[in-house]
Every structure is written in C-alpha cells, then in structure tokens.
Design a protein around this motif. Structure first.
Motif, PDB file in Angstrom:
ATOM      1  N   ALA A  75     -11.035  -3.213  -6.426  1.00 31.05           N
ATOM      2  CA  ALA A  75     -12.181  -2.321  -6.282  1.00 31.05           C
ATOM      3  C   ALA A  75     -11.728  -1.013  -5.628  1.00 31.05           C
ATOM      4  O   ALA A  75     -12.149   0.063  -6.037  1.00 31.05           O
ATOM      5  CB  ALA A  75     -13.277  -2.973  -5.445  1.00 31.05           C
ATOM      6  N   THR A  76     -10.862  -1.119  -4.605  1.00 29.24           N
ATOM      7  CA  THR A  76     -10.397   0.048  -3.851  1.00 29.24           C
ATOM      8  C   THR A  76      -8.916  -0.100  -3.531  1.00 29.24           C
ATOM      9  O   THR A  76      -8.486  -1.166  -3.125  1.00 29.24           O
ATOM     10  CB  THR A  76     -11.161   0.175  -2.509  1.00 29.24           C
ATOM     11  OG1 THR A  76     -12.556   0.203  -2.777  1.00 29.24           O
ATOM     12  CG2 THR A  76     -10.759   1.425  -1.751  1.00 29.24           C
ATOM     13  N   VAL A  77      -8.167   0.986  -3.728  1.00 31.56           N
ATOM     14  CA  VAL A  77      -6.757   1.036  -3.316  1.00 31.56           C
ATOM     15  C   VAL A  77      -6.687   1.965  -2.114  1.00 31.56           C
ATOM     16  O   VAL A  77      -7.140   3.105  -2.176  1.00 31.56           O
ATOM     17  CB  VAL A  77      -5.845   1.583  -4.441  1.00 31.56           C
ATOM     18  CG1 VAL A  77      -4.403   1.662  -3.971  1.00 31.56           C
ATOM     19  CG2 VAL A  77      -5.961   0.744  -5.696  1.00 31.56           C
ATOM     20  N   TYR A  78      -6.159   1.473  -0.997  1.00 29.56           N
ATOM     21  CA  TYR A  78      -6.024   2.284   0.203  1.00 29.56           C
ATOM     22  C   TYR A  78      -4.704   3.042   0.161  1.00 29.56           C
ATOM     23  O   TYR A  78      -3.735   2.608  -0.467  1.00 29.56           O
ATOM     24  CB  TYR A  78      -6.098   1.402   1.448  1.00 29.56           C
ATOM     25  CG  TYR A  78      -7.444   0.740   1.590  1.00 29.56           C
ATOM     26  CD1 TYR A  78      -8.521   1.445   2.120  1.00 29.56           C
ATOM     27  CD2 TYR A  78      -7.655  -0.567   1.174  1.00 29.56           C
ATOM     28  CE1 TYR A  78      -9.775   0.853   2.239  1.00 29.56           C
ATOM     29  CE2 TYR A  78      -8.900  -1.174   1.293  1.00 29.56           C
ATOM     30  CZ  TYR A  78      -9.955  -0.456   1.831  1.00 29.56           C
ATOM     31  OH  TYR A  78     -11.191  -1.050   1.937  1.00 29.56           O
ATOM     32  N   ASP A  79      -4.662   4.182   0.842  1.00 32.04           N
ATOM     33  CA  ASP A  79      -3.453   5.013   0.888  1.00 32.04           C
ATOM     34  C   ASP A  79      -2.338   4.319   1.649  1.00 32.04           C
ATOM     35  O   ASP A  79      -2.586   3.532   2.555  1.00 32.04           O
ATOM     36  CB  ASP A  79      -3.750   6.353   1.562  1.00 32.04           C
ATOM     37  CG  ASP A  79      -4.612   7.257   0.699  1.00 32.04           C
ATOM     38  OD1 ASP A  79      -4.612   7.083  -0.530  1.00 32.04           O
ATOM     39  OD2 ASP A  79      -5.292   8.138   1.261  1.00 32.04           O
ATOM     40  N   GLY A  80      -1.124   4.657   1.263  1.00 28.09           N
ATOM     41  CA  GLY A  80       0.041   4.156   1.980  1.00 28.09           C
ATOM     42  C   GLY A  80       0.725   3.016   1.264  1.00 28.09           C
ATOM     43  O   GLY A  80       0.143   2.361   0.403  1.00 28.09           O
ATOM     44  N   ASP A  81       1.979   2.808   1.611  1.00 26.46           N
ATOM     45  CA  ASP A  81       2.787   1.734   1.038  1.00 26.46           C
ATOM     46  C   ASP A  81       3.501   0.980   2.146  1.00 26.46           C
ATOM     47  O   ASP A  81       4.714   1.122   2.336  1.00 26.46           O
ATOM     48  CB  ASP A  81       3.803   2.295   0.036  1.00 26.46           C
ATOM     49  CG  ASP A  81       3.165   2.640  -1.294  1.00 26.46           C
ATOM     50  OD1 ASP A  81       2.457   1.775  -1.843  1.00 26.46           O
ATOM     51  OD2 ASP A  81       3.372   3.765  -1.778  1.00 26.46           O
ATOM     52  N   PRO A  82       2.765   0.145   2.889  1.00 25.54           N
ATOM     53  CA  PRO A  82       3.427  -0.632   3.933  1.00 25.54           C
ATOM     54  C   PRO A  82       4.424  -1.615   3.325  1.00 25.54           C
ATOM     55  O   PRO A  82       4.324  -1.947   2.136  1.00 25.54           O
ATOM     56  CB  PRO A  82       2.278  -1.370   4.623  1.00 25.54           C
ATOM     57  CG  PRO A  82       1.150  -1.353   3.664  1.00 25.54           C
ATOM     58  CD  PRO A  82       1.341  -0.160   2.777  1.00 25.54           C
ATOM     59  N   PRO A  83       5.388  -2.088   4.095  1.00 27.57           N
ATOM     60  CA  PRO A  83       6.416  -2.995   3.564  1.00 27.57           C
ATOM     61  C   PRO A  83       5.842  -4.286   2.973  1.00 27.57           C
ATOM     62  O   PRO A  83       6.437  -4.860   2.070  1.00 27.57           O
ATOM     63  CB  PRO A  83       7.293  -3.317   4.771  1.00 27.57           C
ATOM     64  CG  PRO A  83       6.834  -2.471   5.884  1.00 27.57           C
ATOM     65  CD  PRO A  83       5.573  -1.786   5.494  1.00 27.57           C
ATOM     66  N   GLU A  84       4.689  -4.725   3.456  1.00 28.64           N
ATOM     67  CA  GLU A  84       4.096  -5.963   2.937  1.00 28.64           C
ATOM     68  C   GLU A  84       3.329  -5.757   1.635  1.00 28.64           C
ATOM     69  O   GLU A  84       2.797  -6.691   1.063  1.00 28.64           O
ATOM     70  CB  GLU A  84       3.205  -6.637   3.989  1.00 28.64           C
ATOM     71  CG  GLU A  84       2.118  -5.792   4.557  1.00 28.64           C
ATOM     72  CD  GLU A  84       2.559  -4.963   5.766  1.00 28.64           C
ATOM     73  OE1 GLU A  84       1.695  -4.263   6.309  1.00 28.64           O
ATOM     74  OE2 GLU A  84       3.729  -4.987   6.158  1.00 28.64           O
ATOM     75  N   GLY A  85       3.292  -4.519   1.132  1.00 23.11           N
ATOM     76  CA  GLY A  85       2.627  -4.219  -0.127  1.00 23.11           C
ATOM     77  C   GLY A  85       1.392  -3.373   0.098  1.00 23.11           C
ATOM     78  O   GLY A  85       0.825  -3.354   1.187  1.00 23.11           O
ATOM     79  N   PRO A  86       0.959  -2.640  -0.937  1.00 24.73           N
ATOM     80  CA  PRO A  86      -0.205  -1.769  -0.808  1.00 24.73           C
ATOM     81  C   PRO A  86      -1.461  -2.558  -0.419  1.00 24.73           C
ATOM     82  O   PRO A  86      -1.657  -3.685  -0.871  1.00 24.73           O
ATOM     83  CB  PRO A  86      -0.372  -1.169  -2.200  1.00 24.73           C
ATOM     84  CG  PRO A  86       0.906  -1.415  -2.907  1.00 24.73           C
ATOM     85  CD  PRO A  86       1.535  -2.602  -2.273  1.00 24.73           C
TER      86      PRO A  86
END
Length: 69
Positions: free
Chosen positions: A39-50
């Motif tokens: 439904a929603t993709v949050y900004d950023g690419d943390p090491p554990e995945g988006p």
C-alpha cells in the motif's frame, strides 16, 4: 548477491512482496514472512530491507518480491 532485498526505488504500490514485520527480529532466520500487496513504500533503504505497509495494515521490511504468475 541474489538474496539481497530489493531497493525502495524498485518497489511500487500494488506489488506482492514477502515482509518480516517490524515487531519481529528482522535479523532472525525464524521470523515468519508475510505475503501481501504494497500500500505504501517508505523512504530509505535500511540493511534489513525497504520498509513498507501492506494493504492488510502490516508494516515491515521487504525480503523479496513475489513474481506474477
């Protein structure tokens, strides 16, 4: 590496993905992934995945995208 999660840029609303919920230990191999539509993709690419929210309301980190059949 083939097991790397996708980046946030590769994800779109409506895609089906496997996530590990935020309240689970995202580094644990025993965490049970959930399957759902984004439904929603949050900004950023943390090491554990988006981080995404599924249409079901579950919030977590994407492990993989499920291919359309």
């Amino acid at each position: 590496m083939a097991d790397d999660p996708p980046t946030a840029e590769e994800l779109r609303q409506g895609m089906t993905v496997r996530i590990v919920q935020e309240d689970e230990d995202v580094h644990s191999t025993e965490a049970e992934p959930l399957l759902g539509e984004i439904a929603t993709v949050y900004d950023g690419d943390p090491p554990e995945g988006p981080k995404v929210e599924l249409k079901s309301g579950a919030v977590g980190h994407v492990r993989s995208v499920v291919a359309d059949e």
